[in-house]
Design a protein around this motif. Structure first.
Motif, PDB file in Angstrom:
ATOM      1  N   LEU A 172      33.191  46.471  45.967  1.00  0.00           N
ATOM      2  CA  LEU A 172      32.648  46.255  44.625  1.00  0.00           C
ATOM      3  C   LEU A 172      33.509  46.957  43.575  1.00  0.00           C
ATOM      4  CD1 LEU A 172      28.930  46.286  43.678  1.00  0.00           C
ATOM      5  CD2 LEU A 172      30.510  47.631  42.316  1.00  0.00           C
ATOM      6  N   ILE A 173      33.923  48.204  43.859  1.00  0.00           N
ATOM      7  CA  ILE A 173      34.756  48.952  42.913  1.00  0.00           C
ATOM      8  C   ILE A 173      36.125  48.295  42.765  1.00  0.00           C
ATOM      9  CG2 ILE A 173      35.887  51.172  42.500  1.00  0.00           C
ATOM     10  CD1 ILE A 173      33.533  52.493  43.957  1.00  0.00           C
ATOM     11  N   TYR A 174      36.670  47.837  43.886  1.00  0.00           N
ATOM     12  CA  TYR A 174      37.967  47.155  43.841  1.00  0.00           C
ATOM     13  C   TYR A 174      37.888  45.887  42.992  1.00  0.00           C
ATOM     14  CZ  TYR A 174      41.840  44.227  45.409  1.00  0.00           C
ATOM     15  OH  TYR A 174      42.931  43.398  45.445  1.00  0.00           O
ATOM     16  N   ALA A 175      36.836  45.099  43.182  1.00  0.00           N
ATOM     17  CA  ALA A 175      36.687  43.853  42.427  1.00  0.00           C
ATOM     18  C   ALA A 175      36.553  44.129  40.932  1.00  0.00           C
ATOM     19  CB  ALA A 175      35.473  43.075  42.937  1.00  0.00           C
ATOM     20  N   ALA A 176      35.842  45.196  40.578  1.00  0.00           N
ATOM     21  CA  ALA A 176      35.688  45.543  39.161  1.00  0.00           C
ATOM     22  C   ALA A 176      37.033  45.934  38.552  1.00  0.00           C
ATOM     23  CB  ALA A 176      34.686  46.681  39.014  1.00  0.00           C
ATOM     24  N   GLN A 177      37.828  46.702  39.286  1.00  0.00           N
ATOM     25  CA  GLN A 177      39.151  47.086  38.786  1.00  0.00           C
ATOM     26  C   GLN A 177      40.049  45.865  38.611  1.00  0.00           C
ATOM     27  OE1 GLN A 177      40.736  51.029  40.578  1.00  0.00           O
ATOM     28  NE2 GLN A 177      39.372  50.193  42.142  1.00  0.00           N
ATOM     29  N   TRP A 178      40.025  44.986  39.603  1.00  0.00           N
ATOM     30  CA  TRP A 178      40.842  43.769  39.525  1.00  0.00           C
ATOM     31  C   TRP A 178      40.459  42.939  38.301  1.00  0.00           C
ATOM     32  CZ3 TRP A 178      44.592  41.532  42.884  1.00  0.00           C
ATOM     33  CH2 TRP A 178      44.947  40.214  42.556  1.00  0.00           C
ATOM     34  N   LEU A 179      39.159  42.807  38.070  1.00  0.00           N
ATOM     35  CA  LEU A 179      38.681  41.992  36.957  1.00  0.00           C
ATOM     36  C   LEU A 179      39.147  42.562  35.621  1.00  0.00           C
ATOM     37  CD1 LEU A 179      36.958  39.519  36.248  1.00  0.00           C
ATOM     38  CD2 LEU A 179      34.963  41.015  36.189  1.00  0.00           C
ATOM     39  N   VAL A 180      39.059  43.879  35.467  1.00  0.00           N
ATOM     40  CA  VAL A 180      39.459  44.512  34.205  1.00  0.00           C
ATOM     41  C   VAL A 180      40.963  44.380  33.983  1.00  0.00           C
ATOM     42  CG1 VAL A 180      39.631  46.711  32.977  1.00  0.00           C
ATOM     43  CG2 VAL A 180      37.512  46.105  34.154  1.00  0.00           C
ATOM     44  N   LEU A 181      41.760  44.710  35.000  1.00  0.00           N
ATOM     45  CA  LEU A 181      43.213  44.652  34.839  1.00  0.00           C
ATOM     46  C   LEU A 181      43.698  43.217  34.652  1.00  0.00           C
ATOM     47  CD1 LEU A 181      44.521  47.324  37.376  1.00  0.00           C
ATOM     48  CD2 LEU A 181      44.472  47.441  34.886  1.00  0.00           C
ATOM     49  N   ALA A 182      43.113  42.275  35.379  1.00  0.00           N
ATOM     50  CA  ALA A 182      43.507  40.876  35.214  1.00  0.00           C
ATOM     51  C   ALA A 182      43.183  40.387  33.807  1.00  0.00           C
ATOM     52  CB  ALA A 182      42.801  40.006  36.257  1.00  0.00           C
ATOM     53  N   THR A 183      42.051  40.840  33.260  1.00  0.00           N
ATOM     54  CA  THR A 183      41.686  40.463  31.891  1.00  0.00           C
ATOM     55  C   THR A 183      42.666  41.046  30.886  1.00  0.00           C
ATOM     56  OG1 THR A 183      39.339  40.339  32.497  1.00  0.00           O
ATOM     57  CG2 THR A 183      39.863  40.553  30.156  1.00  0.00           C
ATOM     58  N   LEU A 184      43.066  42.297  31.090  1.00  0.00           N
ATOM     59  CA  LEU A 184      44.032  42.929  30.189  1.00  0.00           C
ATOM     60  C   LEU A 184      45.377  42.206  30.229  1.00  0.00           C
ATOM     61  CD1 LEU A 184      43.351  46.728  30.826  1.00  0.00           C
ATOM     62  CD2 LEU A 184      42.767  45.414  28.794  1.00  0.00           C
ATOM     63  N   LEU A 185      45.831  41.873  31.426  1.00  0.00           N
ATOM     64  CA  LEU A 185      47.128  41.213  31.555  1.00  0.00           C
ATOM     65  C   LEU A 185      47.099  39.795  30.989  1.00  0.00           C
ATOM     66  CD1 LEU A 185      48.113  42.424  35.139  1.00  0.00           C
ATOM     67  CD2 LEU A 185      49.122  43.158  32.974  1.00  0.00           C
ATOM     68  N   ALA A 186      45.954  39.140  31.081  1.00  0.00           N
ATOM     69  CA  ALA A 186      45.834  37.770  30.568  1.00  0.00           C
ATOM     70  C   ALA A 186      45.450  37.731  29.095  1.00  0.00           C
ATOM     71  CB  ALA A 186      44.799  36.998  31.391  1.00  0.00           C
ATOM     72  N   TRP A 187      45.273  38.883  28.478  1.00  0.00           N
ATOM     73  CA  TRP A 187      44.800  38.957  27.097  1.00  0.00           C
ATOM     74  C   TRP A 187      45.705  38.229  26.101  1.00  0.00           C
ATOM     75  CZ3 TRP A 187      40.310  39.868  25.019  1.00  0.00           C
ATOM     76  CH2 TRP A 187      40.204  40.229  23.680  1.00  0.00           C
ATOM     77  N   PRO A 188      47.037  38.374  26.184  1.00  0.00           N
ATOM     78  CA  PRO A 188      47.886  37.651  25.212  1.00  0.00           C
ATOM     79  C   PRO A 188      47.671  36.139  25.238  1.00  0.00           C
ATOM     80  CG  PRO A 188      49.161  39.334  26.342  1.00  0.00           C
ATOM     81  CD  PRO A 188      47.845  39.251  27.051  1.00  0.00           C
ATOM     82  N   LEU A 189      47.593  35.559  26.423  1.00  0.00           N
ATOM     83  CA  LEU A 189      47.364  34.115  26.510  1.00  0.00           C
ATOM     84  C   LEU A 189      45.975  33.754  26.006  1.00  0.00           C
ATOM     85  CD1 LEU A 189      48.472  31.369  27.409  1.00  0.00           C
ATOM     86  CD2 LEU A 189      47.472  31.795  29.667  1.00  0.00           C
ATOM     87  N   SER A 190      44.996  34.608  26.288  1.00  0.00           N
ATOM     88  CA  SER A 190      43.632  34.346  25.818  1.00  0.00           C
ATOM     89  C   SER A 190      43.561  34.366  24.295  1.00  0.00           C
ATOM     90  CB  SER A 190      42.667  35.389  26.399  1.00  0.00           C
ATOM     91  OG  SER A 190      42.631  35.324  27.809  1.00  0.00           O
ATOM     92  N   ILE A 191      44.302  35.274  23.669  1.00  0.00           N
ATOM     93  CA  ILE A 191      44.306  35.342  22.205  1.00  0.00           C
ATOM     94  C   ILE A 191      44.843  34.044  21.621  1.00  0.00           C
ATOM     95  CG2 ILE A 191      45.357  36.486  20.215  1.00  0.00           C
ATOM     96  CD1 ILE A 191      45.262  39.081  21.735  1.00  0.00           C
ATOM     97  N   TYR A 192      45.922  33.553  22.217  1.00  0.00           N
ATOM     98  CA  TYR A 192      46.514  32.319  21.686  1.00  0.00           C
ATOM     99  C   TYR A 192      45.593  31.120  21.890  1.00  0.00           C
ATOM    100  CZ  TYR A 192      49.317  28.129  21.340  1.00  0.00           C
ATOM    101  OH  TYR A 192      49.755  26.874  21.012  1.00  0.00           O
TER     102      TYR A 192
END
Length: 207
Positions: A136-156
């Motif tokens: 559960l902790i691993y999945a939460a970390q993955w979700l947060v970091l993946a969201t941060l890394l995908a943030w530039p594309l999401s903004i566009y």
């Protein structure tokens, strides 16, 4: 053989390097937010939308109603500029699906190829030795970091592109708040679901 094994060995990230990468990702997110906010205060191009409440005669219900004629009647309400804009939006969306897939694969490579995924697993195991908890902790970390890394594309795709086509009215702050709410909801539901799925796989494998 020993030399070959050493060459393909994945480099382990130290806790200091892991925290350094996370801090850099947070700084990039902050810069993206500031950049987007500064651009959002600029005047957005005004786009004339087609009349939404006007019902053409061919689209009115009746015994002779024809779907194709009704669709064409609605399309005839659009000006040539609006038709071109609509075509550009949807055709661009098809390309964005491809770029989104490639971008997502790149994000996965960053997390897996750099050893960040392994470090996240180790962090989860430091909190608990129970598999369902550290998963559960691993999945939460993955979700947060993946969201941060995908943030530039999401903004566009989610903010600037929608405003460019006149399909959004939110400010950058309002849009970012909605994205944050979506992330928080995902953190509530997604990690437990993944943990349950992994628990089911472990149970099935133990039989």
């Amino acid at each position: 053989m020993a030399r070959s094994a050493n060459r393909i060995r994945v480099r382990h990230l130290t806790p200091e390097k892991t925290m350094h990468l996370i801090r850099n990702a947070a700084r990039l997110l902050l810069l993206a937010l500031l950049f987007g906010f500064s651009l959002s205060v600029l005047a957005a191009p005004e786009t004339e939308l087609p009349p939404g409440l006007q019902i053409p005669e061919a689209a009115r219900p009746g015994p002779n109603f024809d779907v194709d004629k009704a669709t064409q009647a609605y399309l005839d309400l659009l000006s040539p500029e609006q038709k071109a804009q609509s075509d550009a939006y949807f055709e661009g969306g098809y390309w964005l699906q491809l770029w989104g897939l490639l971008y997502g694969l790149g994000v996965a490579w960053v997390l897996l190829g750099t050893g960040l995924s392994r470090r996240m697993r180790e962090i989860g195991r430091r909190f608990s030795k129970r598999p369902w908890i550290y998963t559960l902790i691993y999945a939460a970390q993955w979700l947060v970091l993946a969201t941060l890394l995908a943030w530039p594309l999401s903004i566009y795709t989610g903010f600037f592109r929608e405003h460019a086509y006149g399909l959004a009215t939110q400010t950058f702050g309002e849009w970012s708040l909605d994205e944050l709410k979506e992330l928080l909801l995902s953190l509530v539901f997604v990690p437990p679901i993944i943990s349950l799925l992994y628990a089911a796989v472990r149970k099935a494998g133990a039989r």
